[in-house]
Design a protein around this motif. Structure first.
Motif, PDB file in Angstrom:
ATOM      1  N   GLN A  88       0.823  -1.209   0.000  1.00  0.00           N
ATOM      2  CA  GLN A  88       0.000   0.000   0.000  1.00  0.00           C
ATOM      3  C   GLN A  88       0.858   1.261   0.000  1.00  0.00           C
ATOM      4  O   GLN A  88       0.491   2.266  -0.613  1.00  0.00           O
ATOM      5  CB  GLN A  88      -0.903   0.021   1.226  1.00  0.00           C
ATOM      6  CG  GLN A  88      -2.124  -0.864   1.132  1.00  0.00           C
ATOM      7  CD  GLN A  88      -3.018  -0.695   2.340  1.00  0.00           C
ATOM      8  OE1 GLN A  88      -2.548  -0.417   3.442  1.00  0.00           O
ATOM      9  NE2 GLN A  88      -4.315  -0.842   2.137  1.00  0.00           N
ATOM     10  N   SER A  89       1.995   1.198   0.679  1.00  0.00           N
ATOM     11  CA  SER A  89       2.849   2.389   0.748  1.00  0.00           C
ATOM     12  C   SER A  89       3.486   2.697  -0.599  1.00  0.00           C
ATOM     13  O   SER A  89       3.905   3.830  -0.848  1.00  0.00           O
ATOM     14  CB  SER A  89       3.926   2.204   1.819  1.00  0.00           C
ATOM     15  OG  SER A  89       4.887   1.241   1.416  1.00  0.00           O
ATOM     16  N   HIS A  90       3.543   1.710  -1.481  1.00  0.00           N
ATOM     17  CA  HIS A  90       4.072   1.906  -2.832  1.00  0.00           C
ATOM     18  C   HIS A  90       2.957   2.182  -3.847  1.00  0.00           C
ATOM     19  O   HIS A  90       3.082   3.070  -4.691  1.00  0.00           O
ATOM     20  CB  HIS A  90       4.850   0.661  -3.285  1.00  0.00           C
ATOM     21  CG  HIS A  90       6.104   0.405  -2.533  1.00  0.00           C
ATOM     22  ND1 HIS A  90       7.251   1.135  -2.732  1.00  0.00           N
ATOM     23  CD2 HIS A  90       6.404  -0.509  -1.584  1.00  0.00           C
ATOM     24  CE1 HIS A  90       8.206   0.689  -1.945  1.00  0.00           C
ATOM     25  NE2 HIS A  90       7.717  -0.313  -1.241  1.00  0.00           N
ATOM     26  N   GLU A  91       1.879   1.402  -3.758  1.00  0.00           N
ATOM     27  CA  GLU A  91       0.888   1.369  -4.843  1.00  0.00           C
ATOM     28  C   GLU A  91      -0.510   1.798  -4.436  1.00  0.00           C
ATOM     29  O   GLU A  91      -1.359   2.003  -5.312  1.00  0.00           O
ATOM     30  CB  GLU A  91       0.810  -0.071  -5.388  1.00  0.00           C
ATOM     31  CG  GLU A  91       2.147  -0.627  -5.823  1.00  0.00           C
ATOM     32  CD  GLU A  91       2.080  -2.138  -6.021  1.00  0.00           C
ATOM     33  OE1 GLU A  91       0.966  -2.703  -5.904  1.00  0.00           O
ATOM     34  OE2 GLU A  91       3.126  -2.746  -6.294  1.00  0.00           O
ATOM     35  N   GLY A  92      -0.792   1.907  -3.138  1.00  0.00           N
ATOM     36  CA  GLY A  92      -2.139   2.239  -2.708  1.00  0.00           C
ATOM     37  C   GLY A  92      -3.086   1.070  -2.858  1.00  0.00           C
ATOM     38  O   GLY A  92      -2.678  -0.068  -3.100  1.00  0.00           O
ATOM     39  N   GLY A  93      -4.382   1.354  -2.717  1.00  0.00           N
ATOM     40  CA  GLY A  93      -5.405   0.330  -2.878  1.00  0.00           C
ATOM     41  C   GLY A  93      -5.759  -0.370  -1.582  1.00  0.00           C
ATOM     42  O   GLY A  93      -4.878  -0.755  -0.813  1.00  0.00           O
ATOM     43  N   SER A  94      -7.052  -0.507  -1.313  1.00  0.00           N
ATOM     44  CA  SER A  94      -7.475  -1.404  -0.240  1.00  0.00           C
ATOM     45  C   SER A  94      -7.068  -2.814  -0.636  1.00  0.00           C
ATOM     46  O   SER A  94      -7.034  -3.161  -1.815  1.00  0.00           O
ATOM     47  CB  SER A  94      -8.991  -1.321  -0.052  1.00  0.00           C
ATOM     48  OG  SER A  94      -9.395   0.001   0.236  1.00  0.00           O
ATOM     49  N   ARG A  95      -6.791  -3.646   0.364  1.00  0.00           N
ATOM     50  CA  ARG A  95      -6.252  -4.977   0.088  1.00  0.00           C
ATOM     51  C   ARG A  95      -6.999  -6.042   0.874  1.00  0.00           C
ATOM     52  O   ARG A  95      -7.536  -5.769   1.942  1.00  0.00           O
ATOM     53  CB  ARG A  95      -4.771  -5.043   0.500  1.00  0.00           C
ATOM     54  CG  ARG A  95      -3.896  -3.959  -0.108  1.00  0.00           C
ATOM     55  CD  ARG A  95      -3.369  -4.361  -1.452  1.00  0.00           C
ATOM     56  NE  ARG A  95      -2.709  -3.258  -2.131  1.00  0.00           N
ATOM     57  CZ  ARG A  95      -1.852  -3.407  -3.114  1.00  0.00           C
ATOM     58  NH1 ARG A  95      -1.526  -4.622  -3.529  1.00  0.00           N
ATOM     59  NH2 ARG A  95      -1.316  -2.358  -3.717  1.00  0.00           N
ATOM     60  N   PHE A  96      -6.998  -7.253   0.314  1.00  0.00           N
ATOM     61  CA  PHE A  96      -7.454  -8.390   1.091  1.00  0.00           C
ATOM     62  C   PHE A  96      -6.396  -9.480   1.023  1.00  0.00           C
ATOM     63  O   PHE A  96      -5.668  -9.604   0.032  1.00  0.00           O
ATOM     64  CB  PHE A  96      -8.807  -8.925   0.589  1.00  0.00           C
ATOM     65  CG  PHE A  96      -8.720  -9.765  -0.661  1.00  0.00           C
ATOM     66  CD1 PHE A  96      -8.475 -11.128  -0.601  1.00  0.00           C
ATOM     67  CD2 PHE A  96      -8.868  -9.177  -1.915  1.00  0.00           C
ATOM     68  CE1 PHE A  96      -8.382 -11.902  -1.749  1.00  0.00           C
ATOM     69  CE2 PHE A  96      -8.783  -9.939  -3.068  1.00  0.00           C
ATOM     70  CZ  PHE A  96      -8.536 -11.303  -2.991  1.00  0.00           C
TER      71      PHE A  96
END
Length: 445
Positions: free
Chosen positions: A355-363
């Motif tokens: 997330q710190s590189h590319e963003g986006g909510s994740r599962f």
């Protein structure tokens, strides 16, 4: 390149299957993920060296057995949680929780008496017991050989999935971390984790995140009883609150709006009616990491079934491999639970780094049955990558003492296993002992 060193000790987690290799790989993966995120947050170009000691790993994988509370040994398996002879084989039951015990007895039509249960099961086939107890909401699984499990449709679904499933849910902006500026180095300092898990893999994962600096709030439904000793064992570093999602949704929504990670450990779909699917959580809290854990996987004919480590061992052929079809055995530890817990924590740490590189909510999503397949396949893939890293020495595992500690708590004097997750400059113990179940308010620090 990150330095990972292993202290290999003879006699640790001995079994016919490569249990120690699995344990070592899971802890190594978690420690490496923690070190990498810690370096990124601290602005370090060099990732801290990781140390994986078989003694620490073996002791931690048996943490629920090493726990003592005011000198008292912990309660582990209840009398009705065991293997039983049936008319044509064996069945494994799980009746540690009172409601599961009551459903087992209702399905068999007998009182709470070991001899009565034994007699009732001896008259029925394993598959009949498996289906009847499941239909009653209880937990019983037929003992299967590896070949019998491989022919099962659930095994086919499990085989299609990677060990760790992961994905991106939206285009939320990249996560910006505040510098940690702490000693020890805490990779998830300042992050908030909602812990909606129960025994044992999920709580192991969130206990690890608490060690690494997260504010972990364990939430339980007030009407569901909890196993107090296992709650204590996995409660280090956390707070514990009760919350009825059916009647107090607003409190949960307030917690969610400030949460960075949500970890769930209930049956797939069981929490969807409360809007707790990964997609629904990300829609209301963009940028969240959702970690999901189940026994059998979120797919296939058994996707909605409850399960525990011991049941997965019985169904997937592990109990036969560690014993025989005539006398089932067990792994030297609840290694599916513990191993999956460390993998789940590692997956969360890697999702935060991504997330710190590319963003986006994740599962991220794991299942005990998939970890079981990894073990019975011989611990390859990720295991080879981690295990090939290096050697820091060897020895024997005769006494867990060096990896145990003691502390005072609201529960009394505790003896407990230290975390095996170790990297240079990282934490060596939790910053707080466990608290009695449900004694905290449902709010962030």
């Amino acid at each position: 390149m990150t330095s990972i060193k292993f202290v290999v000790r003879e006699g640790a987690l001995q079994g016919r299957l490569p249990v120690q290799d699995l344990a070592r790989a899971c802890v190594g993966e978690c420690a490496l993920a923690a070190a990498e995120l810690g370096a990124r947050r601290a602005g370090q170009t060099k990732v801290p060296a990781v140390l994986v000691d078989d003694g620490a790993v073996a002791t931690a994988f048996l943490s629920e057995r090493h726990l003592s509370i005011k000198g008292r040994a912990p309660v582990t398996f209840a009398p009705l949680s065991r293997f039983w002879r049936t008319a044509d084989g064996w069945v494994r039951t799980h009746a540690n929780y009172p409601h599961h015990r009551a459903r087992l007895l209702d399905a068999l039509g007998v009182p709470e008496d070991t001899a009565a249960v034994e007699a009732a099961l001896a008259e029925r086939s394993t598959l009949d017991v498996e289906e009847a107890v499941y239909a009653a909401g209880g937990l019983a699984v037929a003992l299967r050989s590896p070949e019998e499990w491989a022919a099962h449709p659930q095994a086919a679904e499990v085989a299609k999935r990677p060990l760790v499933e992961r994905g991106r849910l939206d285009t939320a902006r990249a996560r910006t971390f505040a510098p940690t500026g702490t000693s020890p180095l805490l990779p998830v300092a300042g992050l908030r984790v909602l812990d909606l898990t129960r025994v044992l893999a999920g709580p192991v994962a969130t206990r690890t995140l608490a060690l690494l600096g997260a504010d972990v709030l364990r939430l339980d439904a007030p009407q569901l009883p909890e196993l107090r000793d296992q709650h204590a064992d996995t409660g280090f570093g956390k707070r514990s609150a009760t919350l009825d999602l059916a009647t107090d949704r607003q409190t949960f929504e307030d917690l969610l709006q400030a949460a960075d990670v949500v970890v769930t450990g209930y049956r797939p779909g069981a929490l969807d009616r409360f809007g707790l699917s990964a997609e629904a959580l990300a829609e209301r809290r963009p940028g969240v990491v959702v970690a999901q854990l189940s026994a059998w996987g979120a797919y296939g004919p058994w996707r909605e079934r409850r399960g525990f480590d011991s049941l997965v061992q019985a169904a997937t052929g592990i109990a036969v491999l560690e014993g025989s079809a005539e006398q089932p055995g067990a792994l030297p530890a609840q290694a599916l639970d513990h191993g999956t817990g460390y993998l789940l924590a590692a997956a969360v740490l890697r999702a935060l780094t991504e997330q710190s590189h590319e963003g986006g909510s994740r599962f991220v999503r794991l299942a005990l049955a998939r970890t079981a397949r990894w073990l019975t396949d011989g611990v390859d893939d990720m295991g080879d990558r981690v295990l090939a890293a290096g050697d820091a020495g060897s020895g024997s595992y005769d006494d867990p003492g060096p990896w145990l500690s003691e502390t005072d708590s609201a529960l009394g004097r505790l003896r407990y296993a230290l975390s095996p997750v170790s990297f240079e400059g990282g934490p060596t113990d939790w910053d707080r002992p466990p608290v009695p179940w449900g004694t905290d308010a449902p709010g962030w620090r």
